[in-house]
Design a protein around this motif. Structure first.
Motif, short mmCIF file in Angstrom:
data_model
loop_
_atom_site.label_atom_id
_atom_site.label_comp_id
_atom_site.label_asym_id
_atom_site.label_seq_id
_atom_site.Cartn_x
_atom_site.Cartn_y
_atom_site.Cartn_z
N SER A 241 -11.05 -12.74 61.52
CA SER A 241 -11.94 -12.85 60.35
C SER A 241 -11.93 -11.61 59.46
O SER A 241 -11.80 -11.72 58.24
CB SER A 241 -13.37 -13.17 60.81
N PRO A 242 -12.06 -10.39 60.01
CA PRO A 242 -12.03 -9.21 59.13
C PRO A 242 -10.69 -9.05 58.40
O PRO A 242 -10.66 -8.61 57.26
CB PRO A 242 -12.27 -8.03 60.07
N PHE A 243 -9.60 -9.43 59.06
CA PHE A 243 -8.29 -9.34 58.41
C PHE A 243 -8.18 -10.35 57.26
O PHE A 243 -7.58 -10.06 56.22
CB PHE A 243 -7.15 -9.56 59.42
N TYR A 244 -8.75 -11.53 57.44
CA TYR A 244 -8.77 -12.55 56.38
C TYR A 244 -9.53 -12.03 55.16
O TYR A 244 -9.06 -12.12 54.03
CB TYR A 244 -9.43 -13.84 56.91
N GLY B 121 -17.66 -7.27 49.43
CA GLY B 121 -17.35 -8.31 50.43
C GLY B 121 -16.54 -7.73 51.57
O GLY B 121 -16.81 -7.99 52.75
N ILE B 122 -15.52 -6.92 51.23
CA ILE B 122 -14.72 -6.25 52.26
C ILE B 122 -15.62 -5.31 53.07
O ILE B 122 -15.59 -5.30 54.30
CB ILE B 122 -13.56 -5.45 51.63
N GLY B 123 -16.40 -4.53 52.37
CA GLY B 123 -17.27 -3.55 53.03
C GLY B 123 -18.26 -4.19 53.98
O GLY B 123 -18.46 -3.72 55.11
N PHE B 124 -18.87 -5.29 53.55
CA PHE B 124 -19.85 -5.98 54.39
C PHE B 124 -19.21 -6.46 55.69
O PHE B 124 -19.73 -6.26 56.78
CB PHE B 124 -20.46 -7.15 53.63
N ARG B 125 -18.05 -7.11 55.58
CA ARG B 125 -17.41 -7.66 56.78
C ARG B 125 -16.89 -6.56 57.69
O ARG B 125 -17.06 -6.58 58.90
CB ARG B 125 -16.26 -8.59 56.37
N THR C 286 -7.85 -11.13 51.56
CA THR C 286 -8.35 -11.79 50.34
C THR C 286 -8.85 -10.76 49.34
O THR C 286 -8.49 -10.80 48.15
CB THR C 286 -9.46 -12.79 50.70
N GLY C 287 -9.68 -9.83 49.79
CA GLY C 287 -10.25 -8.82 48.90
C GLY C 287 -9.21 -7.87 48.33
O GLY C 287 -9.20 -7.58 47.13
N LEU C 288 -8.31 -7.39 49.18
CA LEU C 288 -7.25 -6.50 48.70
C LEU C 288 -6.29 -7.23 47.76
O LEU C 288 -5.77 -6.64 46.81
CB LEU C 288 -6.48 -5.86 49.86
#
Length: 192
Positions: free
Chosen positions: A59-62, A118-122, A66-68
């Motif tokens: 999940s964090p990689f997804y 979004g990236i930071g939260f996950r 997506t964000g990057l």
């Protein structure tokens, strides 16, 4: 490789991820606010939005991919946003490229903020072990609650989500994937 070619290659890879992200983000927020979506349905939609259906490990990689991907598209796209002067007496054409460029200018800041938070939260929860309460500020910024309060965050999500969908649809048109090739049809014509 030019920025335009790089932008196109990244767009091809990231399009499905960003489309799913925009649609599930909109579905969740609109469903919860306007259509009284149940907690169970909301959890399923959020699971898709965050890639949790892939498991806790992926999940964090997804989310990161997506964000990057969105951030790479923004950076490479910004290198191409320059205004060309129209010839004297001509109005600029309002085609897909123009709409894509205008949407990019209008939504660059909200999309960067959305991607980063979004990236930071996950990642703060998954990799740094932060409890949800500690990372809540990132989610409040991600959803617009920090700027517009709970009552108006729906409109922020709606505008940003629709902006991303406009960018994706005009970008898809610019890629020309579904365009018919003129030369292909001309080869099959018999001379008269």
């Amino acid at each position: 490789m030019t920025f335009r070619k790089f932008h196109r290659k990244v767009a091809l890879v990231c399009f499905p991820l960003l489309a799913v992200s925009a649609l599930t983000g909109l579905t969740y927020r609109l469903g919860r606010n306007w259509f009284k979506m149940s907690d169970e349905t909301g959890a399923v939609v959020r699971s898709i939005h965050e890639g949790k259906y892939l498991g806790e490990l992926l999940s964090p990689f997804y989310v990161l991919l997506t964000g990057l991907g969105l951030l790479l598209l923004i950076v490479s796209g910004l290198t191409m946003v320059r205004r060309r002067a129209a010839p004297a007496g001509h109005k600029p054409r309002r085609n897909a490229r123009w709409f894509h460029r205008m949407a990019a200018i209008a939504f660059v800041l909200p999309l960067v903020v959305t991607a980063v938070t979004g990236i930071g939260f996950r990642l703060t929860q998954s990799w740094l072990g932060w409890p949800k309460e500690r990372a809540q500020l990132l989610m409040d910024i991600h959803q617009g609650t920090y700027f517009f309060s709970k009552e108006y965050r729906l409109y922020y999500v709606l505008v940003v989500g629709m902006g991303l969908l406009v960018m994706l649809s005009t970008g898809l048109k610019l890629l020309g994937i579904f365009r018919k090739r003129a030369g292909k049809h001309e080869l099959h014509r018999s001379p008269t």
